[in-house]
Design a protein around this motif. Sequence first.
Motif, PDB file in Angstrom:
ATOM      1  N   GLU A 358      78.025  76.705  29.446  1.00  7.01           N
ATOM      2  CA  GLU A 358      76.739  76.440  28.794  1.00  7.01           C
ATOM      3  C   GLU A 358      75.922  75.347  29.472  1.00  7.01           C
ATOM      4  O   GLU A 358      74.689  75.404  29.489  1.00  7.01           O
ATOM      5  N   LEU A 359      76.562  74.331  30.045  1.00  5.50           N
ATOM      6  CA  LEU A 359      75.844  73.171  30.560  1.00  5.50           C
ATOM      7  C   LEU A 359      75.813  73.091  32.088  1.00  5.50           C
ATOM      8  O   LEU A 359      75.446  72.055  32.641  1.00  5.50           O
ATOM      9  N   PHE A 360      76.147  74.165  32.751  1.00  3.44           N
ATOM     10  CA  PHE A 360      76.146  74.144  34.216  1.00  3.44           C
ATOM     11  C   PHE A 360      74.761  74.473  34.767  1.00  3.44           C
ATOM     12  O   PHE A 360      74.094  75.398  34.283  1.00  3.44           O
ATOM     13  N   TYR A 361      74.360  73.713  35.775  1.00  5.20           N
ATOM     14  CA  TYR A 361      73.090  73.951  36.471  1.00  5.20           C
ATOM     15  C   TYR A 361      73.384  73.948  37.963  1.00  5.20           C
ATOM     16  O   TYR A 361      74.050  73.044  38.469  1.00  5.20           O
ATOM     17  N   ARG A 362      72.897  74.941  38.653  1.00  8.46           N
ATOM     18  CA  ARG A 362      73.246  75.103  40.059  1.00  8.46           C
ATOM     19  C   ARG A 362      72.735  73.929  40.900  1.00  8.46           C
ATOM     20  O   ARG A 362      71.657  73.380  40.630  1.00  8.46           O
ATOM     21  N   ALA A 363      73.504  73.566  41.917  1.00  8.94           N
ATOM     22  CA  ALA A 363      73.062  72.533  42.854  1.00  8.94           C
ATOM     23  C   ALA A 363      71.765  72.993  43.509  1.00  8.94           C
ATOM     24  O   ALA A 363      71.714  74.074  44.111  1.00  8.94           O
ATOM     25  N   THR A 364      70.738  72.177  43.382  1.00  8.60           N
ATOM     26  CA  THR A 364      69.371  72.615  43.673  1.00  8.60           C
ATOM     27  C   THR A 364      68.696  71.712  44.694  1.00  8.60           C
ATOM     28  O   THR A 364      68.698  70.490  44.543  1.00  8.60           O
ATOM     29  N   ILE A 365      68.137  72.326  45.730  1.00 13.98           N
ATOM     30  CA  ILE A 365      67.308  71.632  46.710  1.00 13.98           C
ATOM     31  C   ILE A 365      65.890  72.151  46.552  1.00 13.98           C
ATOM     32  O   ILE A 365      65.648  73.365  46.596  1.00 13.98           O
ATOM     33  N   VAL A 366      64.949  71.218  46.358  1.00 14.25           N
ATOM     34  CA  VAL A 366      63.546  71.578  46.138  1.00 14.25           C
ATOM     35  C   VAL A 366      62.722  71.007  47.285  1.00 14.25           C
ATOM     36  O   VAL A 366      62.755  69.797  47.546  1.00 14.25           O
ATOM     37  N   ALA A 367      61.965  71.864  47.973  1.00 15.31           N
ATOM     38  CA  ALA A 367      61.111  71.440  49.089  1.00 15.31           C
ATOM     39  C   ALA A 367      59.643  71.614  48.727  1.00 15.31           C
ATOM     40  O   ALA A 367      59.297  72.207  47.694  1.00 15.31           O
ATOM     41  N   ASP A 368      58.796  71.096  49.601  1.00 13.79           N
ATOM     42  CA  ASP A 368      57.340  71.242  49.457  1.00 13.79           C
ATOM     43  C   ASP A 368      56.845  70.669  48.136  1.00 13.79           C
ATOM     44  O   ASP A 368      56.079  71.299  47.396  1.00 13.79           O
ATOM     45  N   VAL A 369      57.331  69.461  47.830  1.00 16.53           N
ATOM     46  CA  VAL A 369      56.833  68.702  46.687  1.00 16.53           C
ATOM     47  C   VAL A 369      56.213  67.419  47.211  1.00 16.53           C
ATOM     48  O   VAL A 369      56.308  67.100  48.394  1.00 16.53           O
ATOM     49  N   ALA A 370      55.584  66.671  46.315  1.00 22.25           N
ATOM     50  CA  ALA A 370      54.874  65.469  46.741  1.00 22.25           C
ATOM     51  C   ALA A 370      54.939  64.416  45.649  1.00 22.25           C
ATOM     52  O   ALA A 370      55.276  64.705  44.495  1.00 22.25           O
ATOM     53  N   ASP A 371      54.614  63.195  46.002  1.00 25.93           N
ATOM     54  CA  ASP A 371      54.484  62.137  45.011  1.00 25.93           C
ATOM     55  C   ASP A 371      53.512  62.577  43.930  1.00 25.93           C
ATOM     56  O   ASP A 371      52.508  63.255  44.193  1.00 25.93           O
ATOM     57  N   GLY A 372      53.812  62.186  42.691  1.00 19.74           N
ATOM     58  CA  GLY A 372      52.979  62.569  41.560  1.00 19.74           C
ATOM     59  C   GLY A 372      53.543  63.729  40.768  1.00 19.74           C
ATOM     60  O   GLY A 372      53.243  63.890  39.586  1.00 19.74           O
ATOM     61  N   VAL A 373      54.392  64.557  41.400  1.00 24.89           N
ATOM     62  CA  VAL A 373      55.077  65.632  40.684  1.00 24.89           C
ATOM     63  C   VAL A 373      56.193  65.003  39.838  1.00 24.89           C
ATOM     64  O   VAL A 373      56.937  64.149  40.332  1.00 24.89           O
TER      65      VAL A 373
END
Length: 473
Positions: A358-373
Amino acid sequence: MSEPVQMLDEGALLDRVQAPDGREILDAATREVIGRAPVHTVADLDAAVDRASAAQPGWAALGHERRSELLLAAADAVEAHAEPLARLLSREQGKPLNGPNARFELGACAAWLRATAGTVLDPEVLVDDESGHAELVYKPVGVVGAIGPWNWPLMIGVWQIAPSLRMGNTVVVKPSEYTPLSVLAMVSVLNDVLPDGVLAAVSGDREVGARLAAHPGVGKVMFTGSTATGRKVIEASAGNLARLTLELGGNDAGIVLPDADPTVIAQDLFWGAFVNTGQTCAALKRLYVHDSIYEDVVAELAAVAEQTPMGPGLDEGNVLGPVQNPQQLAIVTRLVDDARARGARIVTGGGPAPELGELFYRATIVADVADGVPLVDEEQFGPVLPVIGYHDVEDAIGSANRLDVGLGASVWSGDRDRARAVADRLQAGTVWINSHGGLHPMAPFGGIKGSGYGLEFGVEGLKSVAVPQVIHG
């Protein structure tokens, strides 16, 4: 001499500390009931503080040498029970047994107890000439109130307990409502070798924590947790002017310089961010990478994430576990979903793993983001790392320093002198070069800005749980 430690298995430790009519505590991975934690009241807390106050003069009178001997015995007791404590911790907190997780945490508990026992705080001669003689000494505060978190409940508990006891204080611990059983079990093991009344744990709700921070019998409060709760601790302590050590939230930045080798640093970058499945105050939580190697770093991180086993902590093959509680999972989910909606690229992961639990979340890499997000600006405290590109290192330094947090930061480069020049300009209590998050019991640790104040570990950590006294003559 202390009595021989009675060896207990996990079930016997649980039986010692749980209450038949207490609050159910669930396994973070399976959501099965582990046991029932006692629900102590403010009256129980008051009684614990009274007992600690009564025991403190005798504990202080034992002297540093004897107290150090007892801390070494406490380390032996923790090591003797390391496996059942690690298994209970893994179930309650969710962290796997292996990797930088549950067994590692128990090893750190013993190591910090021993290091604290061996740390010397000598009187400091301030004046010694024809004008006179003066020296600075440190005396016990009295009773220390230790309010702990749920992410590293045993290790951070020892960080609070060990120096306090070493300096002649007695301690009342208030564990997180999410991880009370493992803390109660460890305190029970420590109390097998400590004198009566010196250390107590009170398992209650936020009202009990607020009372501990405000208690007139408490001379020092140590708190590790969120910045928002830290502000409440400050307010609660105002009435009795208790001294404070606050290790609060962090949103640690890392800067990868253009001369870094993505294949060389990828593993250390990953574990700097994903240690304890990202649920660590001083974990790497936003990574700024020069645009010349940006895609290579993103790809290497994603590859490590995809190859790192996640699942229930008692499975010996896993090194990433669940998010500890539903409230934190909701924060992680909200931040990733928001970033996706703003056009961010989810390189790997990006959602729950219901087949694991129930509480598992996949290891996540997020690209193309910026300050303010929000994913960049808020502390996600979970298995997610946003990677932000930059062109000018001045911009990266400005981005790293722009938030009102300053627990840790890191610089990654093949040129140590170049990295050091950047590190000197980062606003954080600790800056690592080509690593992130490693701690040493003799190197002081603490935050600046919204990440709190006060130091732990080593000589400075002993001073923080004592009151200075200058003696002339």
